[in-house]
Design a protein around this motif. Sequence first.
Motif, PDB file in Angstrom:
ATOM      1  N   ALA A 170       0.846  -1.192   0.000  1.00  0.00           N
ATOM      2  CA  ALA A 170       0.000   0.000   0.000  1.00  0.00           C
ATOM      3  C   ALA A 170       0.885   1.247   0.000  1.00  0.00           C
ATOM      4  CB  ALA A 170      -0.925   0.002   1.213  1.00  0.00           C
ATOM      5  N   HIS A 171       0.292   2.356  -0.395  1.00  0.00           N
ATOM      6  CA  HIS A 171       1.054   3.610  -0.471  1.00  0.00           C
ATOM      7  C   HIS A 171       1.652   3.977   0.880  1.00  0.00           C
ATOM      8  CE1 HIS A 171       1.513   8.023  -0.233  1.00  0.00           C
ATOM      9  NE2 HIS A 171       1.923   7.918  -1.481  1.00  0.00           N
ATOM     10  N   TYR A 172       0.868   3.800   1.973  1.00  0.00           N
ATOM     11  CA  TYR A 172       1.365   4.256   3.272  1.00  0.00           C
ATOM     12  C   TYR A 172       2.536   3.420   3.752  1.00  0.00           C
ATOM     13  CZ  TYR A 172      -1.834   0.668   5.313  1.00  0.00           C
ATOM     14  OH  TYR A 172      -2.508  -0.484   5.642  1.00  0.00           O
ATOM     15  N   GLN A 173       2.644   2.159   3.296  1.00  0.00           N
ATOM     16  CA  GLN A 173       3.836   1.372   3.611  1.00  0.00           C
ATOM     17  C   GLN A 173       5.061   1.995   2.963  1.00  0.00           C
ATOM     18  OE1 GLN A 173       1.829  -2.675   2.496  1.00  0.00           O
ATOM     19  NE2 GLN A 173       3.705  -3.137   3.606  1.00  0.00           N
ATOM     20  N   LEU A 174       4.965   2.220   1.656  1.00  0.00           N
ATOM     21  CA  LEU A 174       6.105   2.745   0.914  1.00  0.00           C
ATOM     22  C   LEU A 174       6.502   4.135   1.414  1.00  0.00           C
ATOM     23  CD1 LEU A 174       4.814   1.649  -2.595  1.00  0.00           C
ATOM     24  CD2 LEU A 174       6.690   0.590  -1.322  1.00  0.00           C
ATOM     25  N   HIS A 175       5.500   4.941   1.718  1.00  0.00           N
ATOM     26  CA  HIS A 175       5.787   6.302   2.184  1.00  0.00           C
ATOM     27  C   HIS A 175       6.511   6.263   3.529  1.00  0.00           C
ATOM     28  CE1 HIS A 175       5.481  10.585   2.322  1.00  0.00           C
ATOM     29  NE2 HIS A 175       4.763  10.592   3.426  1.00  0.00           N
ATOM     30  N   THR A 176       6.130   5.334   4.406  1.00  0.00           N
ATOM     31  CA  THR A 176       6.835   5.175   5.682  1.00  0.00           C
ATOM     32  C   THR A 176       8.267   4.734   5.447  1.00  0.00           C
ATOM     33  OG1 THR A 176       4.763   4.607   6.815  1.00  0.00           O
ATOM     34  CG2 THR A 176       6.818   3.977   7.897  1.00  0.00           C
ATOM     35  N   HIS A 177       8.463   3.786   4.533  1.00  0.00           N
ATOM     36  CA  HIS A 177       9.813   3.315   4.232  1.00  0.00           C
ATOM     37  C   HIS A 177      10.697   4.465   3.769  1.00  0.00           C
ATOM     38  CE1 HIS A 177       7.950  -0.884   3.209  1.00  0.00           C
ATOM     39  NE2 HIS A 177       8.085  -0.702   4.510  1.00  0.00           N
ATOM     40  N   ASP A 220       2.955  12.056  11.694  1.00  0.00           N
ATOM     41  CA  ASP A 220       4.077  11.695  12.559  1.00  0.00           C
ATOM     42  C   ASP A 220       5.212  12.665  12.279  1.00  0.00           C
ATOM     43  OD1 ASP A 220       6.047  10.462  14.086  1.00  0.00           O
ATOM     44  OD2 ASP A 220       6.531   9.002  12.519  1.00  0.00           O
ATOM     45  N   ASN A 221       5.335  13.675  13.151  1.00  0.00           N
ATOM     46  CA  ASN A 221       6.425  14.639  13.025  1.00  0.00           C
ATOM     47  C   ASN A 221       6.496  15.221  11.611  1.00  0.00           C
ATOM     48  OD1 ASN A 221       8.565  16.128  14.008  1.00  0.00           O
ATOM     49  ND2 ASN A 221      10.101  14.580  13.455  1.00  0.00           N
ATOM     50  N   GLN A 222       5.399  15.771  11.164  1.00  0.00           N
ATOM     51  CA  GLN A 222       5.252  16.431   9.871  1.00  0.00           C
ATOM     52  C   GLN A 222       5.135  15.459   8.701  1.00  0.00           C
ATOM     53  OE1 GLN A 222       8.547  19.218   9.676  1.00  0.00           O
ATOM     54  NE2 GLN A 222       7.507  20.678  10.986  1.00  0.00           N
ATOM     55  N   ARG A 223       5.199  14.146   8.955  1.00  0.00           N
ATOM     56  CA  ARG A 223       4.911  13.174   7.907  1.00  0.00           C
ATOM     57  C   ARG A 223       3.414  12.898   7.897  1.00  0.00           C
ATOM     58  NH1 ARG A 223      10.093  11.415   9.249  1.00  0.00           N
ATOM     59  NH2 ARG A 223       9.321  10.665  11.234  1.00  0.00           N
ATOM     60  N   VAL A 224       2.831  12.839   6.722  1.00  0.00           N
ATOM     61  CA  VAL A 224       1.400  12.577   6.586  1.00  0.00           C
ATOM     62  C   VAL A 224       1.217  11.281   5.822  1.00  0.00           C
ATOM     63  CG1 VAL A 224      -0.790  13.413   5.668  1.00  0.00           C
ATOM     64  CG2 VAL A 224       0.858  15.037   6.618  1.00  0.00           C
ATOM     65  N   ASN A 225       0.443  10.360   6.402  1.00  0.00           N
ATOM     66  CA  ASN A 225       0.181   9.081   5.760  1.00  0.00           C
ATOM     67  C   ASN A 225      -1.319   8.878   5.607  1.00  0.00           C
ATOM     68  OD1 ASN A 225       2.189   7.432   4.747  1.00  0.00           O
ATOM     69  ND2 ASN A 225       2.759   6.570   6.721  1.00  0.00           N
TER      70      ASN A 225
END
Length: 841
Positions: free
Chosen positions: A136-143, A693-698
């Motif tokens: 999913a997109h949110y997995q890749l974006h977290t990575h 999470d600290n300016q990251r948006v998922n």
Amino acid sequence: MIESVTKRDGRVEPFTPNKLNGWGEWAAKALGPDMDWSSVVLETVTDMPEQVSTTLLQQQLIKNCLQSDSWLYNRMAGRLYAALMHKEVHGVFMPTVLQLHRRLQKLGYMEVLDYSDAEYAEVEKLIDHERDFSYAHYQLHTHLSKYAIADRVKNRVYETSQFIYMRMAMALAVDQPRERRMTDVARFYEHLSMNRINAPTPNHINLGTPLRGYASCCLYTTADTARSIAVGNHIAYTMTYMSAGIGSHMNIRSVNDPVRGGAIRHQGKLPYLRAVVSEVKSSLQNGRGGACTSYFSIFDPEVETLLRLKNPMSTEDRKIRGMDYSWGSNRLFARKAARNEEIFLFNGFTAPDLYEALYGSDEERFEQLYQKYEKNPLFPKRFINARELLITACNEWNETGRIYEHNIHEMNRHTPFKETIYSSNLCSEIDLPTGAYNHITEIYRNEDVSFVEFEDEEGGRHTLPGARAVQTGRGMVYPLELQPGDVVNGATIQKITQRSSPEVATCNLAGICVDNVESDAQYEEVAYYALLMIDKCIHLAEYELPHIGYTSKARLNAGVGILGLAHLMAREHQRYTTKDGKQFIHQAAERHFYHLVKASLRLGRELGNAPWMHKTRWPEGWMPLDSYNRNVDQIADFTNRYDWEALRREVVANGGIRNSVLAAHMPTETSANASGTTNGVYPIRELTMIKTDNQRVNYWAAPDGEELAAWYESAWDIPAKDMTEAYAIIQKWTDQGISADFYRKVIGDAFIGSSEMIRDYLYRIRMGLKSKYYMNQKTSAGFKQLGEAEAERKELVGRMVGSAMAAAAVDKQGAAGEGDADGPTASVLDADPECNGSCTL
């Protein structure tokens, strides 16, 4: 309407709609026939200017997928994002693992891993970049945004998802025996990249790099001396800049207690708490200050002040907002609150033996000592109404979300440890023994610094180092376990004057995504590699404070949690609120712990048991079935599926296992995103959410949300009683604790009344929950995780006044129907079936 596109190399070409259609069709084709990719493409074209870059075009296509707000469109966005990040990060040609590692080593971002070119060639056959297109997109974006090796200043990312997992796998297996290490690389990589093993954030970021900090949290305690308190501050400061969260407990005097025989009045705990906040906040962790939860007893003489330290209405001299707090109680306090009786307050200075008994497993001894002090007219006491104190504590939890709760007795009873557990960690799921340091030099020694001091029958003083067992009439006994009457080296022990076993406990975490494990055989292997990962990280880590390294390697504490439980339950058509659902949770929790014990037993046979195994009950065959809270059996008809007695015999025959503890259920707020599943053991709040999470948006979406929407049970619809029962079932099969979140709708004029708060607390105590973590509330303005935002003063005043008025009305109604309200046992709960007998705990 788009007329031309700018390519990555700067060339400008006429816009070709078929190419954009091809992107959309390709991204959607693996996700089923119901994907309306053409609408996403059309919306993208409409939003674009006449001239646009191919990168911006792809990004807008991804954005429009995410705005469709569903699991399948998140997957579609993920496929597009995977293709984009491969080009953005690696360019036209994907490097080999060896090429990338050599580059990162040259830049100083990676250590040289001792693998031959031939082994790197084998690794190249293992790595499968196509797996990125299944995330999913949110997995890749977290990575990419959090876990990949990158130059964050220049915004240059060097790794994509499979490279991250392969780096981790190779770093974990680098010192394995040559004959098996490529097999271990393959198994680590397989389970990590297939989202079966969930690794904590420090492992993702630091494995294979010069940074060797893998502990997520640490726990420490201090004694009531200036030197010990100073060591505690040093631990908080050092472990914060080593990226660990802090769990703090301080056994120190209260306001106006005498110091130096009465020459000085003690200032109380607040100045020391402020000092800890300063230490923790002085260093940044990933762009923000460190974090700490401080633990104290509900019997503390300063409890009324401590409970309100996060309240914005408190005066500045009684307000410390920079850390979180957890108050601890036991069944005696619960009974007093249920009966509307008073308790007296004490601490480790005013009643040292009572304080020691409070933090022990022998509840009968505590209550006998409590009654002895209560009847002693010479012991100065201040009494306080237990119910009013409980209501204050619960109100602070409801209003700020950050005043947690722990059950001191249950933490020290349902555990394999023999030693005292004073606190949990930052997130309330780690329950490990700690010991106060006497001097700063002790924490810089890489050896056992424990000792026992005693007096013999003639008044002679003796000191024994604690590292080695000594001969007594009872046989070989470790010095910390000596008792009066034992004869050691010809001296009969008359009195133990000091037992000192300094220790900082560290949290070494992993998770198993139960929704991605297909069989018991696979679960057994996944559990083995999860524990092996923890083992490797403990031994690979660099310890700024040498004694923490020594105790970590002596204990080998592990905390392997469950992830994806909500997804698994929805897929199996089970609910948190039904009997069948609770039986299913029982099966999942039992399966989890059984395979962890088997895996640790296997590791014990391969690598040896934990050096401090003698400090646990595992050698005697301890199992969670021996000490779990029997009230859990009232929830449903549970049947154990595994042969625990056969496993017990194996553990005894082996003299224990590799790890001192095995299970803890953490929040996994960030790492669950990386695994593409639901958080820990929690139910979902919504089918889709925006997580920050600290300016990251998922843009998060529940796995298989479209297909399983009817079976996903929202946390907002689960009563506190059912959540308590779900956690209690899991706690039965957990040797540590749970970050137990609770959820409540507070819409419009709704409020949480005092009777509800008391009833819920008593049920948590009755069911044996070790801790309670965040309070999440859904208001008319939407979801509000109070644990992540400061409550506005004006709103807080209004809610507290409304709650107090409603509570007063409830109490007035209760008093009108109870007759004599002055009796010592008058209680609105005495006849309340929801109390479930808690008033007779």
